[in-house]
Design a protein around this motif. Structure first.
Motif, PDB file in Angstrom:
ATOM      1  N   VAL A   1       0.724   2.768 -10.711  1.00  0.00           N
ATOM      2  CA  VAL A   1       0.336   3.201  -9.366  1.00  0.00           C
ATOM      3  C   VAL A   1       0.531   4.717  -9.314  1.00  0.00           C
ATOM      4  N   TYR A   2      -0.571   5.427  -9.156  1.00  0.00           N
ATOM      5  CA  TYR A   2      -0.590   6.871  -9.436  1.00  0.00           C
ATOM      6  C   TYR A   2      -0.928   7.688  -8.196  1.00  0.00           C
ATOM      7  N   THR A   3      -0.287   8.840  -8.106  1.00  0.00           N
ATOM      8  CA  THR A   3      -0.676   9.881  -7.164  1.00  0.00           C
ATOM      9  C   THR A   3      -0.587  11.221  -7.882  1.00  0.00           C
TER      10      THR A   3
ATOM     11  N   SER B   1      -0.160  -4.106  -0.707  1.00  0.00           N
ATOM     12  CA  SER B   1      -0.306  -2.691  -0.383  1.00  0.00           C
ATOM     13  C   SER B   1       0.404  -1.871  -1.446  1.00  0.00           C
ATOM     14  N   LEU B   2      -0.351  -1.012  -2.152  1.00  0.00           N
ATOM     15  CA  LEU B   2       0.225  -0.228  -3.257  1.00  0.00           C
ATOM     16  C   LEU B   2       0.894   1.028  -2.686  1.00  0.00           C
ATOM     17  N   ASP B   3       2.051   0.813  -2.082  1.00  0.00           N
ATOM     18  CA  ASP B   3       2.771   1.884  -1.399  1.00  0.00           C
ATOM     19  C   ASP B   3       3.988   2.354  -2.183  1.00  0.00           C
TER      20      ASP B   3
ATOM     21  N   GLU C   1      -3.659   2.263  -2.124  1.00  0.00           N
ATOM     22  CA  GLU C   1      -4.690   1.232  -2.142  1.00  0.00           C
ATOM     23  C   GLU C   1      -4.132  -0.058  -1.539  1.00  0.00           C
ATOM     24  N   PHE C   2      -5.026  -0.866  -0.986  1.00  0.00           N
ATOM     25  CA  PHE C   2      -4.684  -2.214  -0.531  1.00  0.00           C
ATOM     26  C   PHE C   2      -5.566  -3.169  -1.320  1.00  0.00           C
ATOM     27  N   VAL C   3      -4.964  -3.970  -2.201  1.00  0.00           N
ATOM     28  CA  VAL C   3      -5.750  -4.724  -3.174  1.00  0.00           C
ATOM     29  C   VAL C   3      -5.578  -6.231  -2.984  1.00  0.00           C
TER      30      VAL C   3
END
Length: 547
Positions: A516-518, A489-491, A424-426
């Protein structure tokens, strides 16, 4: 002839495989091994004997020097009579929040035990610091500087300085960390600090020696507990070159405001007559002004510091805001990689959503607490990251804190965890309706400070954003009755602490965790639990992994 051809192909493949393995072994990023022994020790920072927390007998602790992508293996032995943890302010721990060293990710190191941190400073350069993260240990020491140097052949946008100095400055209390913690737990605010320190010492306690005509780098971090500071050097200009891993436009300042948890690098040219000069740190935005000094000593000087200490700004907010607006990214300079920093066009990316985080100072059950969006963080009995990994129910739930302030006065205690998706880009807006400057830090990330302004943030505030060359950093200030907006950027998958850098506020609830999840289980996205991870709380008795 066909069998021979087949054998040749197999032989060629084996040679290629051996060559690849040999190259892989020899191309691995370097390792640096450190052993730290954490002990109590007598210190006299303000002329009064106190029990400090030392690392290898040092206060402040040892300097960490690393080069981009180095692996740091730091074996920490706890010889205190209480649990202990170290966190690394500004280090991103790519794919590896297991090494973050806060209670949301790690079990404390019990007395008499050790923990080995395995940290890679992946794609990072710049100036940072480490600190003890449990309780009020930060008020007793165990902090130190971190310098991450650029790799050879990566251009740096200024000539090599003649020397490189670290300055760890901040407020200090004569009360020990246990009494400060009890004050907070009994529902009181921290008192006003007793003084300021530079590298663990008070008035004129340090000397930095320079040669006339040469230029030196000073890396300054505010490691204090409660106050912003102003830094200046008598008769010398400060050329800003780096902020928390970002090379900046090289503007020149007479002094710099440095808020809690922030780090700056400046170049100072010794271009004055040969004598000694004051290095000054003073509190900012406090009615009672605390000041301390060190000495800039020119080689062969026979004239000591004299005269009044150069005054600095005090309560004025406007000058601080103006200065903050002048701190910009150097778009043509290389960062940790050879490509220019400006090749990442953050301003062309549309955020997927907006999160607003509003701080407040409620009373809950008759005691002073601090909250974010009406939720005051309550630490669980098990680190969140372990509970998440082992699927332990009842420790926390995602969404336990709203993504916008609720607008009411009914604050409550909760283990605050906000959910977000990998990649995501928050947009995050920090809204401050209080009369004090706030300082916010996000572990695991560097973010773009796109805007700040007074009053209530609205969607119309975006027209004033800097979408071209704002600086990327990990800690940002929010001025009184104002807002600050960031793009991020949630990288980096993991469980990441978002907190106030005012340590009393952090301790009493002004913090949360961003999960921050995948769904991917690939090591490409996140490393598994370390095999040496300490297990506590409801994770006790479980197994980490065999390798």
């Amino acid at each position: 002839m066909r069998p021979c051809k087949c054998k040749c192909n197999v032989l060629s493949a084996l040679i290629l495989l051996v060559t690849f393995l040999f190259a892989s072994v020899h191309c691995e990023d370097p390792y640096r091994y450190l052993t730290w022994k954490v002990t109590y020790g007598d210190i006299y920072p303000l002329g009064v004997k106190q029990q400090g927390i030392l690392i290898n007998g040092q206060f402040p602790g040892p300097q960490i020097d690393a080069v981009t992508n180095d692996n740091l293996i730091i074996n920490v032995y706890n010889y205190l009579r209480e649990p202990f943890l170290i966190s690394w302010n500004g280090l991103q721990h790519r794919r590896n929040s297991w090494q973050d060293g806060v209670y949301g990710t790690n079990c404390p190191i019990p007395p008499g035990r050790n923990l080995t941190y395995a940290i890679q400073v992946k794609d990072q350069i710049g100036s940072y610091f480490y600190f003890p993260s449990l309780g009020m240990h930060k008020a007793a020491g165990a902090f130190g500087g971190i310098r991450i140097w650029s790799r050879p052949l990566i251009p740096v946008p200024f000539p090599p300085p003649a020397g490189d100095f670290t300055i760890l400055a901040g407020d200090w209390f004569k009360l020990d960390h246990r009494r400060l913690r009890r004050l907070l737990e009994n529902g009181h605010n921290l008192p006003f600090p007793d003084g300021l320190l530079i590298n663990g010492r008070g008035w004129n306690g340090n000397t930095f020696t320079v040669d006339q005509g040469k230029t030196y780098r000073f890396r300054i971090s505010n490691v204090g507990l409660t106050t912003s500071i102003n830094f200046r050097i008598q008769g010398h200009r400060l050329k800003l070159v780096e902020v928390e891993g970002s090379h900046t436009l090289q503007n020149s300042y007479s002094s710099l405001d440095i808020h809690l948890g922030q780090s700056y690098s400046v170049l100072v040219t010794a271009d004055q007559p040969v004598k000694d000069y004051y290095i000054v740190v003073s509190t900012r935005f406090t009615r009672r002004i605390l000041t301390t000094t060190s000495v800039l000593h020119y080689s062969y000087s026979k004239t000591g510091v004299s005269g009044p200490v150069p005054p600095g700004p005090t309560l004025d907010i406007t000058s601080s805001v103006y200065q903050a607006r002048t701190i910009r990214w150097n778009l043509t300079a290389s960062g940790p990689r050879p490509n220019p920093q400006g090749s990442y066009h953050y301003g062309l990316i549309k955020p997927s959503r907006t999160i607003m985080l509003a701080n407040s100072a409620p009373y809950i059950n008759g005691k002073q607490r601090y909250a974010v969006n009406g939720v005051s963080y309550n630490a669980p009995d098990t680190p969140l990251k372990l509970a998440d990994y082992f699927n332990i129910p009842g420790v926390f739930y995602v969404g336990s804190i709203p993504t916008y302030p609720n607008g009411g006065n009914n604050a409550y205690l909760q283990t605050s965890v906000m959910g977000a998706n990998f990649h995501e880009f928050v947009e995050i807006v920090f809204q401050n309706w209080e009369d004090s400057v706030q300082s916010w830090h996000i572990d695991g990330y560097s973010f773009f400070v796109v805007g700040f302004g007074s009053g209530q943030w609205t969607a119309d505030s975006r027209v004033h954003y800097n979408l071209r060359d704002t600086v990327a950093r990990c800690t940002t200030q929010v001025y009184p009755r104002s807002w600050t907006a960031i793009y991020m950027s949630l990288d980096n998958v993991g469980m990441w602490n978002i907190r106030s850098e005012n340590w009393g506020r952090q301790y009493l609830g002004q913090q949360l965790y961003l999960r921050v999840y995948t769904p991917s289980k690939s090591w490409r996205d996140e490393y598994p639990v370390p095999k040496n991870a300490l297990l506590c709380g409801r994770a006790s008795g479980r197994r980490t992994r065999p390798f």
